[in-house]
Structure formats: C-alpha cells, structure tokens
Design a protein around this motif. Structure first.
Motif: not given
Length: 624
Positions: A284-312
């Motif tokens: 995804x970073x084309x073999x470079x130090x791509x800190x642009x992935x960090x906000x995407x990672x943070x967003x995904x952590x929240x989305x799926x942690x919140x969904x884990x609350x609703x998944x029963x």
C-alpha cells in the motif's frame, strides 16, 4: 523485489529468526507458568489471583528500570555482540525456569519472569535500531512488517505451545522445561549468523544511574516533535491492544459462550490480522515510509471495535462452545471479522509509525529513542491494565469496554494528528493519488537521502506536486504558483508540506522575491526543493521552455539538480487536455496509469535552463 526476499538474505534473516524465537520462548514460558499456577498446583483462588496479577508487573518492571541503560548499550557497543550475550542470558534463565517447573517453585518462576523482562528490555532498543543499519530505506517498511508479523505469530504459537505442553499428563513440566531451553539455544545459534552492526555512538559517555538516564532519554525522545508524537501513537497502540486482549477471556466466556479454544481462536484472528495488515503496508505504501496509512489504521480500529459492541452471536444461555461450535453459530462470523480487521488495521497503524521513527531519528540516538519509546509503552500498558480494571469495577460489560476504548481511540488520534498535521496531510495525499492514479516509479534513488538538492520536473496537472510527494521518499519543499497553493483542501496539504508560493513579477514582485529567499533558506538548511521550471501547466502536452528562475536559484546556492519527468499525465484528470479541445473537463482517464522517472543528478555548473529542459524531455520520451 518482494519483502519476503529479505528472509533469504543474511543481513535480515538471522536477526528475524532470533527475534521470533525470543518472542516465541517468552510467551511459551509465561503461559506454561500460568497453566501450572492456575490449574495444576491446587492453590487457593486468592493466591492464584496474587500470582497472576504480580506476574505482568514483574515482567514490565525492567522496562522502567533498565530501558535507558539498554539504549546506551545499543548505541555505544556493537549490537551483534550484545544480542549474543542477551541470548546466552536467556539460556541461563530458561535453565533456572526448568528447576522452577520441575520443583513447582512458584517464587523461582516469578524471578525468571523478571529475568525475561530484563532480556526483552535489553533486546528492545536493538530490535528496531538495527534494521536501519541492515536495510536501505526502500526495505524499511517491509522489514518492519516482517518483524511485526513474525513477532505476532511467534507470540501466538508460543502461547499455544506453552498451554499444550503443560497439559501432557505426568510430563508437562518436563516437556515445558526441555522446549524452552531448546528454543533459547536455537535463538542463540541464529544470533551467531547476524552480521556485524557497528556502534552508532561509540564516543557516548555511559551514565550508570538508571533514573537520571531515564529522564535524559525521555527528553531526547521528545526533542523531535514529530518523532515524539509517533512514539505516543505507538504507545497508544499498546494501550489499545492491552485493553482489548485483556478482555478477551471474559468476552469469549460470557458473551460468546465459548471455552478456552474460542479464546485461542480470538487471539489467532487478532494475530493473523495484525500480520496480514503489517505485510500489506509495503504494498500500500509502495515500499516507502508512508505515514498516511496511520490515520486509516486509527479509523479502522475504531470502526471495528465499535462494531464488536453491536455484534452479538446467537448462543444459547449457559452453553459452552468449542471453537468450531462457535464458528457455526449465527452471527459468529461478524465477530470473527471484527477481530481480524482490528488486527489488520493495527498493522496499518503501527508499522508505519515504527518505520517513521527509524527513518526520522539520527542513527547515533535511535537506540536511545527506541528505549524512550519502550518506557512510554510500559507506562501505557500499566495504564491500560488499570483502565480495564476500573471500567470492570464500575460494572461495564466487556462489549461496552470495547465501545469506550474504540471511541477514545478517535479522540487520541485526533489529538495526535492535530499536533502533527503531517499525518493527516500524508493521508489526504495517499488517498488522492492512489484513487486517481496508478503510479509506476523508476530512478527515484537519484534524489539524495541527505543534503540539499534541487528537483526539476515537467508540469502537466494540478496534481503533480501530490504525485511527487507521494512517490519520492524524502520530504520536498515545493515551489508552486500561489493560486494552486490556495486551492481549498489542498492548501492544507501544501501548507503542512511547507510549500513555497510564488507569483510572476508582473503579478506580485514582492511575493516572487520572498519565494526566492525562502528557496535559498531551504537549500541552506539541507532540504530538497522541487520546482516546475515551465512556470505553468502545459497547454498542449509538450514541455514549455524552462524559465531562467532555476539559474537564479543555482547562482545563489549551487546544489546538485535532479531531473524528474512525469509520463502519461496528459489527458488524465486535472490536466488541461479537455480545455485545449474546448470541451468539458471530465475524469476521462480515472485511475490513469502514469510514470515518474528520475535521471542522474546534474552539477550546478552544468545546470542551465536549456540543459535541464533537454534532460527532462529525454526522460519523458514520447509518452506525454
């Protein structure tokens, strides 16, 4: 070349296996000890609770006491020798552990746990500071991804093995003793093949006082604001992960209705997800130090942690399912997906942060900065334990703890990204460029990794600066027409990247002179400055004559000039092809395949405007 090819090189593979075997053994020992104490000694619940709560504290204590000292050692001495001494120390610790296992001496096993904490503390600063010495910048993300993946999988298999060995009737303690000693010996043998990694600061004056050195290391870690905030981001990852994993036993038992195998499945999904996410970072970073992935990672952590609350999942009350019974229950796959995706986005989040710290920190202080990172990590891990205990004491159910942690993650991410706008700026750039284009790069190693340089490139579209920003590993200061600089949304990106707005002399002579002054200041500071010497976007797909401004820059500050050329941009979105044809400008070539190529640096004495134009035209060829 794939990141997996590093596993076939001596400069990486022996270290990878040394690190993986260490993580494997650490977790095999700890889980074997927990199985012995909690299930096989017949101890009262109060004593079991004392031991199981004391164990994490004993393991984490050395990080507070010795991280700063370990950072000094890794800086002042050759790293391979330290690694081998550490692995011999591990063999001795496992020999003591064998005595503790065979005699059921819990206090002795707790001493070994402290010793393994010392082992990890000393190895920690070397673990990440040796990679920039062994790998080039293009391999750094892939190397970190492999280390993170190897660590996660080794920890997982170690936990499973530690539990399984202790379940062998009559021979569990003997099997665990032999296995941990054999793994420690294998780790030492692997370390013998690690190439020499010279000291990065041999002149460093060693401070034997761990308390004053800890304070000094933390101050050193804070010296670069961007690095410090990356360290905070890494430490928050450990906080988030510690809270989530600590809740899994209760979650699998009380919410999922599962037995121990379901808990193991949950850990497996999380670990595999982290490994996959880490490995995807390089692509995804084309073999470079791509800190642009960090906000995407943070967003995904929240989305799926919140969904884990609703998944029963639909589990009968009082049921106790094994891992297969759980997977066949209605709604179980949503939970499994959430756990795996939390791991994957954790990989997107933490791997670029580690690579960023490694690439941004000078070599002669990197080990101490990593030591400072480990100290902050330890603080956040302890805070995470208290956080989880506190929320549980308040009566919050486990899914609610997941929800609270996910929501707090957004607040922390926004705080960090506000302090360091470079993170969201890189994210916007990465999303725009990778959505609109498929970029192939060649020859960009010509841009020097250190020192001042001037980069010249043809100018085809409003997106050119973003494409170069996303493709060239080293940060560049762009000189751009002030009207482009002021485009909404992109203005944030350009301002954060410290772009230099410029105007024609007829429009604003003061702004033009100020721009040349800022260009000279940037080159004097050792930065890379990029200009588009045509002075505007091409109107016909060709390269317009280069203006003499480039010669004015070099006359004042003679630096090497690196020619770059964009290919295939004419006719892509945001170029002026449609305007030239007098029709609506539409995204006729959405996700265009384009190329960015670099040529040999030109000495300042040979870098006339005409000569540089000829170089860029030759690089571009017939592909406008």
């Amino acid at each position: 070349m794939s990141q997996f090819s590093l596993l076939g090189t001596r400069r990486f593979a022996p270290f990878f296996w040394t690190q993986a075997l260490g993580a494997f053994n650490d977790n095999a020992f700890r889980n074997a000890m927990v199985m012995l104490v909690a299930f096989q000694l017949g101890l009262p619940d109060a004593q079991i609770s004392l031991y199981t709560n004391l164990a994490p504290a004993l393991f984490i204590l050395p990080y507070f006491l010795f991280s700063a000292t370990a950072g000094q050692l890794a800086e002042k001495f050759e790293k391979t020798r330290i690694i081998r001494v550490v692995k011999l120390f591990e063999i001795a610790a496992m020999a003591i552990a064998a005595v503790g296992f065979l005699t059921h001496h819990v206090s002795l096993l707790l001493v070994v746990l402290f010793l393994m904490g010392v082992h990890s503390t000393v190895f920690g600063p070397i673990k990440y500071s040796i990679l920039p010495q062994a790998l080039d910048r293009r391999e750094l993300v892939g190397g970190n991804a492999l280390v993170e993946t190897g660590t996660q999988l080794a920890m997982l298999v170690g936990m499973i093995l530690g539990n399984s060995l202790m379940l062998i009737a009559g021979y569990g303690t003997l099997a665990a003793s032999i296995a941990t000693i054999v793994i420690a010996v294998a780790g030492y043998l692997a370390s013998r093949a690690i190439p020499v990694a010279p000291a990065t600061a041999p002149q460093l004056t060693f401070n034997a006082n761990p308390f004053s050195e800890t304070w000094r290391v933390l101050k050193l870690t804070q010296a670069d604001r961007a690095v410090w905030n990356a360290v905070l981001g890494i430490s928050w990852f450990w906080f988030f992960g510690t809270v989530m994993i600590a809740q899994l036993p209760n979650y699998t038992r009380h919410v999922l209705g599962g037995d121990g195998s379901v808990n193991t499945l949950a850990l497996t999904l999380f670990s595999l997800g982290t490994g996959i996410g880490s490995l995807l970072c390089e692509r995804l970073s084309n073999r470079r130090v791509e800190i642009g992935l960090v906000p995407m990672g943070a967003f995904g952590l929240t989305v799926f942690a919140v969904d884990l609350f609703f998944a029963r999942p639909s589990v009968a009350s009082g049921a106790t399912l094994d891992w297969w019974g759980f997977l066949t229950a209605q709604g179980a796959w949503r939970v499994a997906l959430d756990l795996g995706m939390i791991g994957a986005f954790a990989g997107f989040y933490v791997v670029p942060l580690f690579a960023f710290v490694q690439s941004r920190t000078p070599r002669d202080r990197l080990s101490r900065v990593i030591a400072g990172n480990n100290i902050v990590n330890a603080l956040l891990i302890c805070a995470a334990s208290g956080f989880g205990i506190g929320l549980t004491a308040l009566g919050l159910a486990t899914p609610t703890i997941f929800l609270v942690t996910g929501l707090i993650n957004i607040a922390v991410a926004v705080y960090i990204f506000t302090l360091v706008p470079e993170f969201p700026m890189r994210f916007i750039t990465w999303v725009l460029v990778n959505t609109l284009y498929r970029v192939r790069v060649d020859g960009l190693k010509q841009v020097p990794e250190e020192g001042a340089a001037l980069v010249v490139c043809n100018h085809v579209s409003f997106m050119d600066p973003l494409i170069l920003m996303a493709s060239v590993r080293r940060p560049m200061r762009f000189v751009m027409y002030y009207k482009i600089f002021n485009i909404p949304v992109l203005k944030f990106v350009f301002r954060t990247a410290k772009a230099i707005p410029i105007a024609g002399r007829n429009e604003d002579p003061a702004l033009m002179d100020a721009a040349f002054d800022r260009i000279d200041e940037a080159l004097a500071a050792g930065d890379v400055v990029c200009i588009f010497p045509e002075g505007g976007l091409t109107r016909d797909g060709g390269i317009a004559p280069f203006r003499p401004g480039v010669e004015r820059i070099l006359a004042r500050r003679p630096v090497p000039v690196v020619p770059l050329a964009l290919r295939g941009m004419w006719g892509s979105i945001f170029s002026r092809r449609d305007s030239a044809l007098h029709r609506a400008r539409l995204p006729r070539r959405f996700w265009s395949r384009i190329e960015l190529v670099g040529g040999e640096p030109v000495p300042a004495t040979e870098a006339s405007a005409a000569a540089l134009q000829a170089r860029v035209e030759a690089l571009r060829g017939d592909m406008p």
